[in-house]
Every structure is written in structure tokens, then in C-alpha cells.
Write an enzyme that holds these catalytic residues in place. Structure first.
Site, PDB file in Angstrom:
ATOM      1  N   LYS A 192      20.282  21.464  90.008  1.00 53.14           N
ATOM      2  CA  LYS A 192      20.549  21.124  88.585  1.00 53.14           C
ATOM      3  C   LYS A 192      21.627  21.804  88.057  1.00 53.14           C
ATOM      4  CE  LYS A 192      17.937  22.652  84.377  1.00 53.14           C
ATOM      5  NZ  LYS A 192      17.105  23.437  83.709  1.00 53.14           N
ATOM      6  N   LYS A 243      20.677  26.095  90.438  1.00 56.66           N
ATOM      7  CA  LYS A 243      20.928  25.865  88.998  1.00 56.66           C
ATOM      8  C   LYS A 243      21.876  26.729  88.305  1.00 56.66           C
ATOM      9  CE  LYS A 243      18.346  26.658  84.402  1.00 56.66           C
ATOM     10  NZ  LYS A 243      17.013  26.598  83.741  1.00 56.66           N
TER      11      LYS A 243
HETATM   12  C1  PBG Z   1      14.688  27.058  81.252  1.00 54.65           C
HETATM   13  C2  PBG Z   1      14.951  25.448  81.672  1.00 54.65           C
HETATM   14  C3  PBG Z   1      15.886  24.892  81.104  1.00 54.65           C
HETATM   15  C4  PBG Z   1      16.073  23.374  81.356  1.00 54.65           C
HETATM   16  C5  PBG Z   1      15.132  23.398  82.269  1.00 54.65           C
HETATM   17  N1  PBG Z   1      14.512  24.792  82.254  1.00 54.65           N
HETATM   18  C6  PBG Z   1      17.101  25.374  80.035  1.00 54.65           C
HETATM   19  C7  PBG Z   1      18.017  26.371  80.173  1.00 54.65           C
HETATM   20  O1  PBG Z   1      18.250  26.918  81.367  1.00 54.65           O
HETATM   21  O2  PBG Z   1      18.887  26.860  79.353  1.00 54.65           O
HETATM   22  C8  PBG Z   1      17.053  22.380  81.051  1.00 54.65           C
HETATM   23  C9  PBG Z   1      16.812  21.099  81.174  1.00 54.65           C
HETATM   24  C10 PBG Z   1      17.628  20.053  80.758  1.00 54.65           C
HETATM   25  O3  PBG Z   1      18.688  20.293  80.043  1.00 54.65           O
HETATM   26  O4  PBG Z   1      16.980  18.932  80.546  1.00 54.65           O
HETATM   27  N2  PBG Z   1      13.408  27.093  80.913  1.00 54.65           N
END
Ligand code: PBG
Length: 323
Positions: free
Chosen positions: A248, A195
């Protein structure tokens, strides 16, 4: 042997020939729909930067999920907007928390729809970070216990899958141990393994009101410049017990997807994130691009790169086209 013996255009001449040799097939069974759940009743509030996406109260969420399931979409991933936030993100692991209540209601009303719960603290902390703050930094080890409690309360509420998105080191092992210890050996972990610290999450942070109040997430999410590090993240998640690994965002990180597919045998998921959705939605609203074709092309590309399934805000729209 080359031209004129070989002519690659021969197999592109008709739709039937093209279908015969198509290498990647997008199916609605491989789409997961991300949804935001909030307190209250009869709430359906559109997210400004994500047109067509809403914050749903539990009652309306259940109704919407019936429609999602009827479209042939196998599951949803839930994000919670709690009543109130605090320094330790207690809303995340409250057995009566918003996601736990939603999961319970959904498993009762739409039992065949997979309920995946995002495991993270950022939507629940008043500072907006994914972990506990100690001496001005996001503390890894003290956060693990809270993540494990979050996953456990979600499993108790009926979650079919738990999905840690926090990027703390060691969370998968800790969550696995907590689940196993309480009789949830059968609940899989979908790990957000690679991520990235991405600006593509912007619209989500508006939706979940989870932008960090100070600093950024670069001390726990990955540097977009790094590829080899993703392989180390994935390898350690698998070793710790991840059942499914995830990359991601999706489209800007297809090299990571392809590499992960090559290097690992675990099922591989992709998250086409909020910013990826909003770019397409906005440009199509302006009439600059063909929304449907760009949506299908990007989803197909994500599959082609190696993803087995895709979390996408386009799930409903794509499923309708895939009927
Ligand atoms: C954290 C989380 C995020 C997203 C999914 N889980 C936000 C982040 O890391 O700031 C982002 C998903 C998206 O942008 O669609 N709980």
C-alpha cells in the site's frame, strides 16, 4: 528469429485473438470495497475529496452492503469514525465500538459478504497517531496490547478477516496469539506489510478525520525510497503468522508488488488508496481523462504486477463493468 518471420501484431488483429492471449484477467471476485462507518442513523455523508464515497451510519451501511454484495463483490473493509476520540483510542477496542457494531449488523444481514476490519488506532486517537504516545513518540510495545484487543473485539463481532494497518513491529504475532487464545484460530490476518508513509492517504484522512495532530507517520510507516526494506517487512509478517500480505499504496509501488510476488508464496493484496482514487476522479471530472478506461487500466496493472486481489474505492464501478 525476427521480423519478417515473427510479427507480434498478428495476435493483436481482432478482439477474439487478443482475448485468447490476454495474460491478466480482472474479475469482480478480486475486488474489496473500503467503507467508512459513523455513528447515528440514516447518515450518508459524502466525503468531499472522494466523490461517490460516503460515511455511512450502520443502518445505511447494511443497505448499501446488500447492493455491494449483489454486484458480485466478495467483501468490504471497514473503517470507523467514533463518537469521540481520546489519547488511548478506546473506540478501537470497545466491544460496542462503531466497527464492532457494524460488523455484527452486517454478518446478520448480509452473511455471505466478507467483513474485513482494519486494525489501527489512528481513527480513534485524539492525536491522530496509530499508537500510544510516550515521551512525544509513538510507542511500539505498549500499543501491541491495544491492537490485539481491537482485533479480538472485531473477531468477536463476527469479522471474517482482521487487517492491521498500524505498522508497529510485532503486531501480527501479538494479534495471532490473542485470537488463538480466545478460540479464533480460524480468523485470518491480512497484514498491511509494506505500508509506506505516503501523501496518497490525504483524502482518507479527511474521510476518517485521522490526520496526525503533530508530526507525521514516518517513524512507523515506510520510506517511499525503500524497496529491500519491504521484503524484510513482508518476511517478518509471514513469520509472525500473516495469512495474506499487502502492499500500500498500489500504483506508485508496483515494483514492490512484482518483487513480493516473486519472493513470497503468500496471497498478495494491493490497496489502491484514496489519493489514487481521487486523482482519477478529479481529472475525469475536469474531462481530462477517460475515467472508466483509466480505472480499468490501473486495476489491471495492479493485478499484472502480482496482486491476487485489490482494495479499491472503484470496486462498485468496476464490478458493474465486469458484469
Ligand atoms: C490507518 C489507515 C490509513 C489508510 C488505511 N488504513 C491511513 C493512514 O495510514 O494515514 C489509508 C487508506 C487510503 O488512503 O485509502 N488506519
Amino acid at each position: 528469429m525476427a521480423f519478417p518471420t515473427h510479427r507480434l501484431r498478428r495476435l493483436r488483429r481482432t478482439p477474439e485473438l487478443r482475448a485468447l492471449v490476454q495474460e491478466t484477467t480482472l474479475t469482480k471476485q478480486s475486488l474489496i470495497y473500503p467503507m467508512f462507518v459513523c455513528p447515528g442513523e440514516r447518515v450518508k455523508k459524502e466525503i468531499r475529496s472522494m466523490p461517490g464515497n460516503f460515511r455511512w451510519s450502520v443502518d445505511f451501511l447494511v443497505e448499501e452492503c446488500k447492493a455491494v454484495s449483489e454486484l458480485g463483490i466478495p467483501g468490504v473493509i471497514l473503517f470507523g469514525i467514533p463518537e469521540s476520540k481520546d489519547a488511548v483510542g478506546s473506540g478501537a477496542y470497545d466491544p460496542q465500538g462503531i466497527v464492532q457494531r457494524a460488523a455484527r449488523a452486517l454478518k446478520k444481514a448480509v452473511p455471505n459478504l466478507l467483513v474485513i476490519c482494519d486494525v489501527c488506532l489512528d481513527e480513534y486517537t485524539d492525536h491522530g497517531h496509530c499508537g500510544l504516545i510516550k515521551n512525544g513518540e509513538v510507542d511500539n510495545d505498549s500499543t501491541l496490547e491495544l491492537l490485539a484487543r481491537t482485533a479480538l473485539t472485531q473477531a468477536e463481532a463476527g469479522a471474517d478477516v482482521v487487517a492491521p494497518s498500524d505498522m508497529m513491529d510485532g503486531r501480527v504475532a501479538r494479534i495471532r496469539a490473542a485470537l488463538d487464545d480466545r478460540g479464533f484460530q480460524h480468523v485470518p490476518i491480512l497484514a498491511y506489510s509494506a505500508k509506506y508513509a505516503s501523501a496518497f492517504y490525504g483524502p482518507f484522512r479527511e474521510a476518517a478525520d485521522s490526520a496526525p495532530k503533530f508530526g507525521d507517520r514516518k517513524s512507523y510507516q515506510m520510506d517511499p525510497a525503500n524497496q529491500r526494506e519491504a521484503l524484510r517487512e513482508i518476511a517478518s509478517d509471514i513469520e509472525e503468522g500473516a495469512d495474506i500480505i499487502m502492499i500500500k499504496p498500489a500504483l506508485p509501488y508496483l515494483d514492490i508488488m512484482a518483487l513480493a510476488r516473486q519472493e513470497f508464496d503468500a496471497p498478495l493484496a494491493a490497496y489502491q488508496v484514496s489519493g489514487e482514487f481521487s486523482l482519477i476522479a478529479a481529472a475525469s471530472e475536469k474531462g481530462w481523462i477517460d475515467r472508466e478506461r483509466i480505472m480499468m487500466e490501473s486495476l489491471t496493472s495492479i493485478k499484472r504486477a502480482g496482486a491476487d486481489f485489490i482494495l479499491t474505492y472503484f470496486a462498485k464501478e468496476a464490478a458493474r463493468l465486469l458484469r
